[in-house]
Scaffold this motif. Structure first.
Motif, PDB file in Angstrom:
ATOM      1  N   LYS A   3       0.830  -1.209   0.000  1.00  0.00           N
ATOM      2  CA  LYS A   3       0.000   0.000   0.000  1.00  0.00           C
ATOM      3  C   LYS A   3       0.865   1.260   0.000  1.00  0.00           C
ATOM      4  CE  LYS A   3      -4.164   1.757   2.096  1.00  0.00           C
ATOM      5  NZ  LYS A   3      -5.217   1.497   3.073  1.00  0.00           N
ATOM      6  N   THR A   4       1.987   1.209   0.709  1.00  0.00           N
ATOM      7  CA  THR A   4       2.877   2.362   0.799  1.00  0.00           C
ATOM      8  C   THR A   4       3.705   2.550  -0.471  1.00  0.00           C
ATOM      9  OG1 THR A   4       3.009   2.049   3.181  1.00  0.00           O
ATOM     10  CG2 THR A   4       4.704   3.418   2.186  1.00  0.00           C
ATOM     11  N   TYR A   5       4.114   1.438  -1.080  1.00  0.00           N
ATOM     12  CA  TYR A   5       4.980   1.496  -2.260  1.00  0.00           C
ATOM     13  C   TYR A   5       4.390   0.685  -3.419  1.00  0.00           C
ATOM     14  CZ  TYR A   5       8.286   3.103   1.262  1.00  0.00           C
ATOM     15  OH  TYR A   5       8.889   3.787   2.279  1.00  0.00           O
ATOM     16  N   PRO A   6       3.217   1.069  -3.932  1.00  0.00           N
ATOM     17  CA  PRO A   6       2.586   0.279  -4.995  1.00  0.00           C
ATOM     18  C   PRO A   6       3.402   0.246  -6.284  1.00  0.00           C
ATOM     19  CG  PRO A   6       1.475   2.379  -4.732  1.00  0.00           C
ATOM     20  CD  PRO A   6       2.465   2.264  -3.597  1.00  0.00           C
ATOM     21  N   GLU A   7       4.301   1.180  -6.473  1.00  0.00           N
ATOM     22  CA  GLU A   7       5.138   1.170  -7.670  1.00  0.00           C
ATOM     23  C   GLU A   7       6.211   0.075  -7.595  1.00  0.00           C
ATOM     24  OE1 GLU A   7       7.121   3.942  -4.735  1.00  0.00           O
ATOM     25  OE2 GLU A   7       5.071   3.523  -5.332  1.00  0.00           O
ATOM     26  N   LEU A   8       6.443  -0.474  -6.400  1.00  0.00           N
ATOM     27  CA  LEU A   8       7.459  -1.505  -6.225  1.00  0.00           C
ATOM     28  C   LEU A   8       6.887  -2.923  -6.132  1.00  0.00           C
ATOM     29  CD1 LEU A   8       9.767   0.209  -3.569  1.00  0.00           C
ATOM     30  CD2 LEU A   8      10.073   0.114  -6.057  1.00  0.00           C
ATOM     31  N   TYR A   9       5.616  -3.033  -5.799  1.00  0.00           N
ATOM     32  CA  TYR A   9       5.019  -4.350  -5.539  1.00  0.00           C
ATOM     33  C   TYR A   9       3.823  -4.598  -6.455  1.00  0.00           C
ATOM     34  CZ  TYR A   9       7.886  -4.182  -1.375  1.00  0.00           C
ATOM     35  OH  TYR A   9       8.944  -4.094  -0.522  1.00  0.00           O
ATOM     36  N   ALA A  10       3.731  -5.829  -6.962  1.00  0.00           N
ATOM     37  CA  ALA A  10       2.607  -6.210  -7.814  1.00  0.00           C
ATOM     38  C   ALA A  10       1.528  -6.920  -7.015  1.00  0.00           C
ATOM     39  CB  ALA A  10       3.091  -7.123  -8.935  1.00  0.00           C
ATOM     40  N   GLY A  11       1.843  -7.340  -5.798  1.00  0.00           N
ATOM     41  CA  GLY A  11       0.877  -8.044  -4.976  1.00  0.00           C
ATOM     42  C   GLY A  11       1.354  -8.139  -3.545  1.00  0.00           C
ATOM     43  N   VAL A  12       0.429  -8.566  -2.673  1.00  0.00           N
ATOM     44  CA  VAL A  12       0.714  -8.670  -1.249  1.00  0.00           C
ATOM     45  C   VAL A  12       0.291 -10.049  -0.769  1.00  0.00           C
ATOM     46  CG1 VAL A  12       0.101  -7.774   1.038  1.00  0.00           C
ATOM     47  CG2 VAL A  12       0.396  -6.195  -0.875  1.00  0.00           C
ATOM     48  N   GLY A  13       1.179 -10.715  -0.038  1.00  0.00           N
ATOM     49  CA  GLY A  13       0.867 -11.975   0.618  1.00  0.00           C
ATOM     50  C   GLY A  13       1.023 -11.792   2.117  1.00  0.00           C
ATOM     51  N   VAL A  14      -0.015 -12.106   2.866  1.00  0.00           N
ATOM     52  CA  VAL A  14       0.003 -11.914   4.321  1.00  0.00           C
ATOM     53  C   VAL A  14      -0.343 -13.229   4.995  1.00  0.00           C
ATOM     54  CG1 VAL A  14      -1.021 -10.663   6.265  1.00  0.00           C
ATOM     55  CG2 VAL A  14      -0.781  -9.525   4.052  1.00  0.00           C
ATOM     56  N   HIS A  15       0.407 -13.576   6.015  1.00  0.00           N
ATOM     57  CA  HIS A  15       0.090 -14.760   6.818  1.00  0.00           C
ATOM     58  C   HIS A  15       0.122 -14.333   8.277  1.00  0.00           C
ATOM     59  CE1 HIS A  15      -0.181 -18.761   8.333  1.00  0.00           C
ATOM     60  NE2 HIS A  15       0.079 -19.327   7.163  1.00  0.00           N
ATOM     61  N   SER A  16      -1.046 -14.359   8.913  1.00  0.00           N
ATOM     62  CA  SER A  16      -1.162 -14.033  10.336  1.00  0.00           C
ATOM     63  C   SER A  16      -0.591 -12.648  10.638  1.00  0.00           C
ATOM     64  CB  SER A  16      -0.450 -15.084  11.194  1.00  0.00           C
ATOM     65  OG  SER A  16      -0.845 -16.374  10.851  1.00  0.00           O
ATOM     66  N   GLY A  17      -0.972 -11.661   9.849  1.00  0.00           N
ATOM     67  CA  GLY A  17      -0.395 -10.330   9.984  1.00  0.00           C
ATOM     68  C   GLY A  17      -1.399  -9.267  10.331  1.00  0.00           C
ATOM     69  N   LEU A  18      -0.900  -8.036  10.412  1.00  0.00           N
ATOM     70  CA  LEU A  18      -1.707  -6.877  10.770  1.00  0.00           C
ATOM     71  C   LEU A  18      -1.951  -5.991   9.556  1.00  0.00           C
ATOM     72  CD1 LEU A  18       0.031  -5.788  14.109  1.00  0.00           C
ATOM     73  CD2 LEU A  18      -1.839  -7.408  13.774  1.00  0.00           C
ATOM     74  N   PRO A  19      -3.079  -5.286   9.553  1.00  0.00           N
ATOM     75  CA  PRO A  19      -3.357  -4.359   8.450  1.00  0.00           C
ATOM     76  C   PRO A  19      -2.418  -3.159   8.463  1.00  0.00           C
ATOM     77  CG  PRO A  19      -5.320  -4.752   9.808  1.00  0.00           C
ATOM     78  CD  PRO A  19      -4.162  -5.354  10.507  1.00  0.00           C
TER      79      PRO A  19
END
Length: 154
Positions: A3-19
């Motif tokens: 969310k902070t660096y959308p120009e660097l990441y194509a997707g997000v994978g979260v396991h047992s994490g915080l928003p």
């Protein structure tokens, strides 16, 4: 990070994490982990939704499942279709609920996996490993499948 660096990441994978932005210090991090940190609040970005996959154990005593629900809510596009599938555990394997959220064009943009009876451990992995639950679905393989845009085969 996505969310902070959308120009660097194509997707997000979260396991047992915080928003994103759920905690600003140690006390608010622990409150959020318990489910007391405003986990029901939904934040929207003006940016397009980023492909997001989330795994959470239903028996996780470290990170409350409301955090996974908030991550999914924040990643869900306004006009989305939702499909939920239940898979029973077989032969020493955990069951799970998999929810797929598609954008208006029908593309899967969010997946949520709630793993029956899993605690605070990575789902899948090799027995004997640290902080893994080898009886759960393989979170690493499912994240790769999701990011590569491959339809799930169960």
């Amino acid at each position: 990070m996505g969310k902070t660096y959308p120009e660097l990441y194509a997707g997000v994978g979260v396991h047992s994490g915080l928003p994103t932005g759920a905690a600003t210090d140690v006390a608010s991090a622990f409150a959020t982990m318990r489910g007391d940190g405003g986990a029901g609040q939904k934040t929207r970005s003006s940016r397009p939704a980023m492909r997001t996959i989330v795994f959470q154990g239903t028996a996780d005593q470290t990170v409350h499942r409301s955090n996974a629900e908030r991550i999914v809510a924040n990643a869900t596009p306004e006009a989305a279709s939702i499909t939920t599938e239940l898979f029973a555990g077989q032969a020493g394997r955990r069951g799970y609920t998999r929810t797929v959220i598609a954008d208006p064009a029908g593309n899967a943009v969010v997946e949520q996996w709630l793993i029956d009876g899993a605690g605070h451990a990575w789902s899948g992995g090799r027995s004997g490993g640290s902080y893994v639950d080898p009886t759960g679905p393989d979170a690493s393989a499912e994240m790769m499948r999701f990011f590569l845009g491959i339809t799930a085969a169960h």
